[in-house]
Scaffold this active site. Sequence first.
Site, short mmCIF file in Angstrom:
data_model
loop_
_atom_site.label_atom_id
_atom_site.label_comp_id
_atom_site.label_asym_id
_atom_site.label_seq_id
_atom_site.Cartn_x
_atom_site.Cartn_y
_atom_site.Cartn_z
N CYS A 97 -27.77 -3.76 -23.86
CA CYS A 97 -26.40 -4.13 -24.20
C CYS A 97 -26.45 -5.34 -25.13
CB CYS A 97 -25.64 -4.47 -22.92
SG CYS A 97 -24.12 -5.41 -23.18
N GLU A 98 -25.81 -5.24 -26.29
CA GLU A 98 -25.90 -6.33 -27.25
C GLU A 98 -25.10 -7.57 -26.82
OE1 GLU A 98 -24.42 -5.04 -31.01
OE2 GLU A 98 -22.32 -5.09 -30.40
N HIS A 99 -24.25 -7.43 -25.81
CA HIS A 99 -23.44 -8.56 -25.36
C HIS A 99 -24.17 -9.43 -24.34
CE1 HIS A 99 -20.08 -5.55 -26.42
NE2 HIS A 99 -20.28 -6.35 -27.44
N HIS A 100 -25.05 -8.81 -23.54
CA HIS A 100 -25.74 -9.56 -22.48
C HIS A 100 -27.26 -9.40 -22.52
CE1 HIS A 100 -21.64 -8.71 -20.88
NE2 HIS A 100 -21.71 -9.97 -20.51
N GLN A 138 -22.61 1.47 -26.19
CA GLN A 138 -22.74 2.91 -25.98
C GLN A 138 -21.90 3.68 -26.98
OE1 GLN A 138 -22.52 4.25 -21.90
NE2 GLN A 138 -21.81 6.27 -22.50
N HIS A 166 -24.63 0.80 -16.85
CA HIS A 166 -24.84 -0.48 -17.53
C HIS A 166 -25.11 -1.59 -16.52
CE1 HIS A 166 -23.25 0.70 -21.63
NE2 HIS A 166 -22.93 1.75 -20.88
N CYS A 168 -25.11 -4.67 -17.11
CA CYS A 168 -24.18 -5.78 -17.32
C CYS A 168 -22.89 -5.59 -16.53
CB CYS A 168 -23.87 -5.95 -18.80
SG CYS A 168 -23.12 -4.51 -19.58
#
Length: 211
Positions: A97-100, A138, A166, A168
Site C-alpha cells: 500500500c503506497e499510503h502505509h 488496488q 489490506h 493497512c
Amino acid sequence: MTNSLSDRSATVSKLRPRLSHAGAPVDLAAAERAAADFLVALGIDVSSEATEDTPRRMAHAFAEMLTVPEFDMTTFPNDQDYDELVVVEGIEFRSLCEHHMLPFTGVAHVGYLPGERILGLSKLARLVAFFAARPQTQERLTKQIADELNRNLAPKGVGVVVMAEHACMSLRGARARNTHTVTSALYGDVRENPALRAEFLSLTKNARTNP
C-alpha cells in the site's frame, strides 16, 4: 525477398514489447542505514543479538517486494480465429500500500476476448506481478493491468477483477479483519456486450467464492 531481416526484427519487436520499471537502482546499503534509523526512532533496540541484523533483513525484504524482472509481452497469431473469452483465474499477488507501506495480498482474475493475436498465458501472471511490484493502490493496479493488456494485445475486450486483503485496514486503523476489497476494469466487448460481461463476471465470481 519482400522483407529484410531488419524489417522482420522491427515487426517482432513491436509484437513483443518489453516491460521494465524505470527508476534509480536499489541502494541496499543506504536502505539498511535508513531501516536502522527508522527502528531506533521507534524505540526499538537494534543492538541485541536478535535484532542487530534486522535492518539488513528489512532492506532486503523491501527490495525483494519492490523488484520484478522485466519481460517480453510475447504474442502469437490467432490462427484458429478463437473468439471466446480467455480467462486465467486466481493469479496470486502481493503488493505494498503506497499510503502505509504495508502489504496487501490477494488474487487477480484476468481475461480477454482475442482479436488478431493471442498472448502467452504465463504473461498474464507476469503482468500482474509486474504492476504489483510497486507501492500501489488496488484501484490503480487493476486499471494498469487492463490498460497494458488492452494496449499491447489490441483484443476485442478485456476484463480484470482483483480481490485483496489490506494489512493497512486489518492490522491498524479500523482493524477490520477478514475483509476483502474487490475492484474491476472492463473494456471493449467485455464491458459493452451484456452477455460477455455477465459471462466474465460469473466466471470470476465463481473463482472468488470457490477458491
